[in-house]
Motif scaffolding. Structure first.
Motif, PDB file in Angstrom:
ATOM      1  N   ILE A  35      33.097   1.000  14.047  1.00 52.52           N
ATOM      2  CA  ILE A  35      32.508   1.657  12.873  1.00 52.52           C
ATOM      3  C   ILE A  35      31.472   0.689  12.306  1.00 52.52           C
ATOM      4  O   ILE A  35      31.769  -0.477  12.071  1.00 52.52           O
ATOM      5  N   THR A  36      30.278   1.209  12.095  1.00 52.12           N
ATOM      6  CA  THR A  36      29.218   0.420  11.469  1.00 52.12           C
ATOM      7  C   THR A  36      28.872   1.079  10.135  1.00 52.12           C
ATOM      8  O   THR A  36      28.707   2.296  10.061  1.00 52.12           O
ATOM      9  N   ILE A  37      28.764   0.257   9.113  1.00 54.72           N
ATOM     10  CA  ILE A  37      28.373   0.748   7.791  1.00 54.72           C
ATOM     11  C   ILE A  37      26.982   0.215   7.494  1.00 54.72           C
ATOM     12  O   ILE A  37      26.715  -0.979   7.631  1.00 54.72           O
ATOM     13  N   LYS A  38      26.104   1.108   7.068  1.00 55.83           N
ATOM     14  CA  LYS A  38      24.745   0.722   6.695  1.00 55.83           C
ATOM     15  C   LYS A  38      24.525   1.113   5.236  1.00 55.83           C
ATOM     16  O   LYS A  38      25.012   2.154   4.789  1.00 55.83           O
ATOM     17  N   ALA A  39      23.794   0.286   4.522  1.00 51.91           N
ATOM     18  CA  ALA A  39      23.472   0.584   3.126  1.00 51.91           C
ATOM     19  C   ALA A  39      21.960   0.592   2.960  1.00 51.91           C
ATOM     20  O   ALA A  39      21.237  -0.140   3.646  1.00 51.91           O
ATOM     21  N   PHE A  40      21.485   1.414   2.038  1.00 50.67           N
ATOM     22  CA  PHE A  40      20.062   1.558   1.793  1.00 50.67           C
ATOM     23  C   PHE A  40      19.856   1.788   0.300  1.00 50.67           C
ATOM     24  O   PHE A  40      20.582   2.567  -0.318  1.00 50.67           O
ATOM     25  N   ALA A  41      18.876   1.118  -0.271  1.00 54.37           N
ATOM     26  CA  ALA A  41      18.519   1.319  -1.682  1.00 54.37           C
ATOM     27  C   ALA A  41      17.066   1.763  -1.755  1.00 54.37           C
ATOM     28  O   ALA A  41      16.225   1.294  -0.988  1.00 54.37           O
ATOM     29  N   HIS A  42      16.782   2.652  -2.673  1.00 53.75           N
ATOM     30  CA  HIS A  42      15.412   3.115  -2.895  1.00 53.75           C
ATOM     31  C   HIS A  42      15.160   3.139  -4.390  1.00 53.75           C
ATOM     32  O   HIS A  42      16.013   3.583  -5.162  1.00 53.75           O
ATOM     33  N   GLN A  43      13.989   2.673  -4.799  1.00 52.68           N
ATOM     34  CA  GLN A  43      13.681   2.647  -6.229  1.00 52.68           C
ATOM     35  C   GLN A  43      13.857   4.037  -6.828  1.00 52.68           C
ATOM     36  O   GLN A  43      13.535   5.037  -6.209  1.00 52.68           O
ATOM     37  N   ALA A  44      14.388   4.046  -8.043  1.00 55.33           N
ATOM     38  CA  ALA A  44      14.679   5.321  -8.704  1.00 55.33           C
ATOM     39  C   ALA A  44      13.448   5.928  -9.365  1.00 55.33           C
ATOM     40  O   ALA A  44      13.295   7.141  -9.395  1.00 55.33           O
ATOM     41  N   TYR A  45      12.577   5.070  -9.903  1.00 51.76           N
ATOM     42  CA  TYR A  45      11.405   5.565 -10.637  1.00 51.76           C
ATOM     43  C   TYR A  45      10.160   5.469  -9.773  1.00 51.76           C
ATOM     44  O   TYR A  45       9.848   4.412  -9.229  1.00 51.76           O
ATOM     45  N   ILE A  46       9.467   6.568  -9.658  1.00 46.64           N
ATOM     46  CA  ILE A  46       8.196   6.605  -8.950  1.00 46.64           C
ATOM     47  C   ILE A  46       7.165   7.151  -9.930  1.00 46.64           C
ATOM     48  O   ILE A  46       7.355   8.236 -10.489  1.00 46.64           O
ATOM     49  N   ASN A  47       6.140   6.373 -10.171  1.00 43.33           N
ATOM     50  CA  ASN A  47       5.122   6.722 -11.172  1.00 43.33           C
ATOM     51  C   ASN A  47       5.752   7.012 -12.529  1.00 43.33           C
ATOM     52  O   ASN A  47       5.351   7.925 -13.235  1.00 43.33           O
ATOM     53  N   GLY A  48       6.775   6.232 -12.867  1.00 44.87           N
ATOM     54  CA  GLY A  48       7.408   6.339 -14.180  1.00 44.87           C
ATOM     55  C   GLY A  48       8.403   7.469 -14.328  1.00 44.87           C
ATOM     56  O   GLY A  48       8.923   7.696 -15.413  1.00 44.87           O
ATOM     57  N   THR A  49       8.698   8.196 -13.271  1.00 45.30           N
ATOM     58  CA  THR A  49       9.603   9.338 -13.340  1.00 45.30           C
ATOM     59  C   THR A  49      10.729   9.183 -12.321  1.00 45.30           C
ATOM     60  O   THR A  49      10.484   8.758 -11.188  1.00 45.30           O
ATOM     61  N   LEU A  50      11.952   9.532 -12.724  1.00 44.01           N
ATOM     62  CA  LEU A  50      13.056   9.523 -11.773  1.00 44.01           C
ATOM     63  C   LEU A  50      12.733  10.480 -10.635  1.00 44.01           C
ATOM     64  O   LEU A  50      12.307  11.609 -10.876  1.00 44.01           O
ATOM     65  N   ASP A  51      12.931  10.020  -9.400  1.00 46.53           N
ATOM     66  CA  ASP A  51      12.562  10.843  -8.251  1.00 46.53           C
ATOM     67  C   ASP A  51      13.625  10.703  -7.160  1.00 46.53           C
ATOM     68  O   ASP A  51      13.480   9.905  -6.230  1.00 46.53           O
ATOM     69  N   TYR A  52      14.688  11.502  -7.267  1.00 46.24           N
ATOM     70  CA  TYR A  52      15.755  11.448  -6.284  1.00 46.24           C
ATOM     71  C   TYR A  52      15.313  12.004  -4.928  1.00 46.24           C
ATOM     72  O   TYR A  52      15.671  11.475  -3.879  1.00 46.24           O
ATOM     73  N   THR A  53      14.506  13.049  -4.933  1.00 46.35           N
ATOM     74  CA  THR A  53      14.099  13.693  -3.683  1.00 46.35           C
ATOM     75  C   THR A  53      13.385  12.712  -2.755  1.00 46.35           C
ATOM     76  O   THR A  53      13.674  12.656  -1.560  1.00 46.35           O
ATOM     77  N   THR A  54      12.476  11.922  -3.295  1.00 50.77           N
ATOM     78  CA  THR A  54      11.769  10.930  -2.476  1.00 50.77           C
ATOM     79  C   THR A  54      12.752   9.900  -1.936  1.00 50.77           C
ATOM     80  O   THR A  54      12.678   9.508  -0.771  1.00 50.77           O
ATOM     81  N   ALA A  55      13.702   9.475  -2.767  1.00 51.42           N
ATOM     82  CA  ALA A  55      14.699   8.497  -2.337  1.00 51.42           C
ATOM     83  C   ALA A  55      15.570   9.074  -1.207  1.00 51.42           C
ATOM     84  O   ALA A  55      15.826   8.408  -0.203  1.00 51.42           O
ATOM     85  N   GLU A  56      16.022  10.298  -1.366  1.00 54.67           N
ATOM     86  CA  GLU A  56      16.847  10.927  -0.337  1.00 54.67           C
ATOM     87  C   GLU A  56      16.086  11.078   0.975  1.00 54.67           C
ATOM     88  O   GLU A  56      16.624  10.783   2.049  1.00 54.67           O
ATOM     89  N   ASN A  57      14.850  11.516   0.898  1.00 53.03           N
ATOM     90  CA  ASN A  57      14.053  11.672   2.114  1.00 53.03           C
ATOM     91  C   ASN A  57      13.859  10.328   2.814  1.00 53.03           C
ATOM     92  O   ASN A  57      13.928  10.242   4.039  1.00 53.03           O
ATOM     93  N   ALA A  58      13.634   9.286   2.045  1.00 55.48           N
ATOM     94  CA  ALA A  58      13.475   7.942   2.628  1.00 55.48           C
ATOM     95  C   ALA A  58      14.777   7.490   3.280  1.00 55.48           C
ATOM     96  O   ALA A  58      14.769   6.888   4.358  1.00 55.48           O
ATOM     97  N   ALA A  59      15.899   7.772   2.634  1.00 55.39           N
ATOM     98  CA  ALA A  59      17.211   7.392   3.200  1.00 55.39           C
ATOM     99  C   ALA A  59      17.440   8.108   4.525  1.00 55.39           C
ATOM    100  O   ALA A  59      17.951   7.509   5.480  1.00 55.39           O
ATOM    101  N   LYS A  60      17.062   9.372   4.594  1.00 54.75           N
ATOM    102  CA  LYS A  60      17.251  10.125   5.848  1.00 54.75           C
ATOM    103  C   LYS A  60      16.389   9.553   6.981  1.00 54.75           C
ATOM    104  O   LYS A  60      16.784   9.604   8.135  1.00 54.75           O
ATOM    105  N   VAL A  61      15.250   8.994   6.642  1.00 50.38           N
ATOM    106  CA  VAL A  61      14.386   8.376   7.656  1.00 50.38           C
ATOM    107  C   VAL A  61      14.929   6.997   8.036  1.00 50.38           C
ATOM    108  O   VAL A  61      14.993   6.650   9.206  1.00 50.38           O
ATOM    109  N   GLN A  62      15.320   6.209   7.050  1.00 45.97           N
ATOM    110  CA  GLN A  62      15.782   4.854   7.299  1.00 45.97           C
ATOM    111  C   GLN A  62      17.160   4.806   7.942  1.00 45.97           C
ATOM    112  O   GLN A  62      17.500   3.865   8.646  1.00 45.97           O
ATOM    113  N   LEU A  63      17.972   5.811   7.671  1.00 46.30           N
ATOM    114  CA  LEU A  63      19.324   5.877   8.205  1.00 46.30           C
ATOM    115  C   LEU A  63      19.485   7.165   9.016  1.00 46.30           C
ATOM    116  O   LEU A  63      20.210   8.078   8.619  1.00 46.30           O
TER     117      LEU A  63
END
Length: 187
Positions: A158-186
């Motif tokens: 079993i391998t566990i991977k962790a990924f963090a993505h900044q929450a604020y993009i252009n001063g606004t919370l942006d979960y969608t961008t973070a989730e999309n990046a996580a799907k690409v990185q992981l």
């Protein structure tokens, strides 16, 4: 006399010019502003404080395994993701893993989780240690020597991977961008 008058006029002009210039010095001002910028930072730590290296797969036992992420000091606010990668045939030997309720499955994935305390995706601040993704893995009961035929420690893991993505993009919370990046990185 004309030379004296000219000399006096020149002297008065020089005295007037020196006086005027020195008076101007009293009415000058100078200011400067220097802006120093830093670059944002995002750093995580991934540990398993309860895991014992070289744990053995003994039928009917539970092995402590507690993958834990910390958003390190100095980091920007972030969304945190963790992925469980089952290598080889490891799930032939283990019970289903019970993921902590503070983590929820990312839409469209069966292996990727986002930190979501109380079921709501949460923004993590610097210095925060999150609850473990899960606390243990259970080895299936009833396995015998024949069950482990073909087991490979190099592949069955079993391998566990962790990924963090900044929450604020252009001063606004942006979960969608973070989730999309996580799907690409992981993937």
């Amino acid at each position: 006399m004309r030379k004296n008058a000219i000399a006096i006029a020149v002297a008065l002009t020089v005295i007037l010019a020196v006086g005027l210039l020195s008076t101007l010095a009293y009415f000058t001002d100078k200011k400067e502003v220097t802006n120093t910028f830093t670059v944002g930072n995002l750093a995580i730590g991934l540990t398993e404080p309860g895991f014992v290296a070289e744990s053995k797969l003994l039928p009917g036992t539970e092995i402590p395994k507690d993958p834990t992420v910390k958003l390190l000091e100095g980091s920007e606010d972030a969304y945190i993701f963790m992925q469980i990668v089952y290598g080889g045939n490891i799930m032939n030997f283990l019970d289903a893993i019970s993921v902590n309720t503070n983590w929820k499955l990312v839409t469209g994935r069966t292996d990727l989780y986002v930190y979501a305390p109380g079921g709501t995706t949460g923004v993590v601040t610097a210095g925060t240690s999150l609850p473990a993704l899960f606390s243990q893995v259970g080895v299936k009961q009833g396995l015998d020597g024949a069950s482990f035929t073909g087991f490979s420690a190099a592949n069955d893991k079993i391998t566990i991977k962790a990924f963090a993505h900044q929450a604020y993009i252009n001063g606004t919370l942006d979960y969608t961008t973070a989730e999309n990046a996580a799907k690409v990185q992981l993937p």
